[in-house]
Design an enzyme around this catalytic site. Structure first.
Site, PDB file in Angstrom:
ATOM      1  CG  HIS A  53      12.660  34.722  34.241  1.00 25.47           C
ATOM      2  ND1 HIS A  53      12.507  35.199  35.515  1.00 25.47           N
ATOM      3  CD2 HIS A  53      13.796  33.976  34.279  1.00 25.47           C
ATOM      4  CE1 HIS A  53      13.483  34.782  36.283  1.00 25.47           C
ATOM      5  NE2 HIS A  53      14.292  34.040  35.549  1.00 25.47           N
ATOM      6  CD  GLU A  55       6.828  35.798  34.402  1.00 28.41           C
ATOM      7  OE1 GLU A  55       6.442  35.590  35.555  1.00 28.41           O
ATOM      8  OE2 GLU A  55       7.848  35.244  33.905  1.00 28.41           O
ATOM      9  CB  CYS A  79      11.099  36.632  39.670  1.00 30.38           C
ATOM     10  SG  CYS A  79      11.692  37.431  38.167  1.00 30.38           S
ATOM     11  CB  CYS A  88       9.083  38.872  35.689  1.00 32.11           C
ATOM     12  SG  CYS A  88      10.153  37.642  34.901  1.00 32.11           S
TER      13      CYS A  88
END
Length: 360
Positions: A53, A55, A79, A88
């Protein structure tokens, strides 16, 4: 920090997200920017096929001493659930980020509007800013999640007098618009055609932009009775992924297609003697296809238009008339496009005398 600066950094994050649009599998493409003392520390976007992801990619390798007290800008709400990766929100807390600014709320029920609550409980300031360009960018993602269907992009090329084929030449558009077509293939997970296109044109259906061949789309073929030719170009590449929707076919053809690692999906025929195309699209969604390019001919494009299945469409029009050498006139399709889509914009930069019209 001022709202003006917040929007600047969110727009920077949006540009990062756009770079990976269509390449992040079942996950949305997200852009992230880390800022401290009004300086950009790091930039990231969602990885290929959705991991890592954005982040996590941004924060994972940076020391807490650097990230502590910084502001994190992300295009989409982080998320907060366990999936293929941890939430995240965990790494945001762990890296002692002091402020989160995000653009759009996530439609995913597992995370929607939860990040703010979780992060605020850890004394992290959270701000949501409405940025129209970010909302526009996530329309495909929202459509996919809401309707459980891929976001479908159509494309067709024609001459100035609306013919899509010439008896004198294989291609009717110029090199620049052919590059554009390959860019569309690069940006979509799969490309759909009928067996007629395979048998008549014998296309490769790959992305031939330099360095991007490995991102060629999955080939999807509509072939009710498995009439596709065995010597077709699409079967000659070792790494090609192929999905074929069929209803019946002889055992030898099925055995051949399976030897080529094609995934055969048997679909029921409707009363009109055709596949339910909406059902086909739902099956593609179940097979993790989120962005689908359709390069259909005259008949299939008409069917897709009549079923209102296109989310957007690109019409490539050359400056030349084919006259007697022209075959398959699509004037009716062009008329339907102008009636079915609200917005029409011309993309005429860098394509010489060819014109590209985008319908959305």
């Amino acid at each position: 920090m001022s709202s003006k600066k917040d929007k600047f950094y969110l727009n920077l994050a949006l540009n990062l997200a756009k770079n990976m649009e269509g390449l992040t599998g079942t996950n949305p493409s997200v852009g992230s920017v880390l800022v401290k003392n009004d300086e950009v520390i790091s930039l990231a976007s969602t990885g290929y096929n959705g991991t890592p992801h954005s982040e996590f990619s941004l924060l994972n390798k940076i020391d807490k001493k650097i990230t502590k007290g910084s502001s994190l800008y992300v295009t989409l709400e982080p998320c907060s659930h366990y999936g293929k990766t941890p939430p995240c929100t965990n790494i945001i807390i762990d890296k002692k980020i002091s402020r989160l600014v995000f653009g759009a709320h996530d439609i995913d029920e597992r995370s929607s509007k939860r990040a703010k609550q979780i992060l605020k409980s850890k004394k992290i300031k959270v701000k949501n800013i409405n940025v129209p360009k970010i909302n526009e960018f996530y329309k495909p993602y929202i459509f996919q999640r809401k309707y459980k269907q891929p976001y479908i992009v159509g494309k067709i090329a024609c001459s100035k007098d609306f013919f899509i084929k010439s008896s004198k030449s294989k291609y009717i558009s110029n090199t620049y618009t052919q590059y554009f077509t390959h860019h569309l293939r690069y940006k979509n997970q799969a490309i759909l055609v009928t067996y007629k296109t395979i048998n008549e044109d014998n296309p490769l259906l790959d992305c031939r932009l330099s360095g991007l061949n490995e991102y060629s789309p999955i080939k999807v073929i509509i072939d009710k009775n498995l009439k596709v030719k065995k010597n077709a170009n699409i079967f000659k590449s070792k790494n090609t992924k192929i999905i074929i929707f069929y209803n019946s076919g002889d055992k030898k053809k099925i055995k051949f297609l399976k030897s080529k690692k094609a995934k055969l999906i048997n679909v029921k025929i409707e009363k009109n003697g055709e596949f339910d195309l909406k059902k086909v699209m739902s099956i593609l969604y179940q097979n993790n296809i989120r962005f689908l390019l359709v390069e259909g001919g005259n008949q299939f494009t008409n069917k897709m238009l009549d079923k209102n299945l296109f989310n957007e469409f690109y019409l490539i029009k050359t400056d030349n008339k084919l006259r007697q050498s022209g075959k398959l006139n699509i004037k009716k399709i062009v008329y339907k496009l102008s009636k079915k889509f609200r917005i029409k914009s011309n993309i005429n930069q860098y394509f010489d005398k060819n014109r590209i019209t985008r319908f959305i």
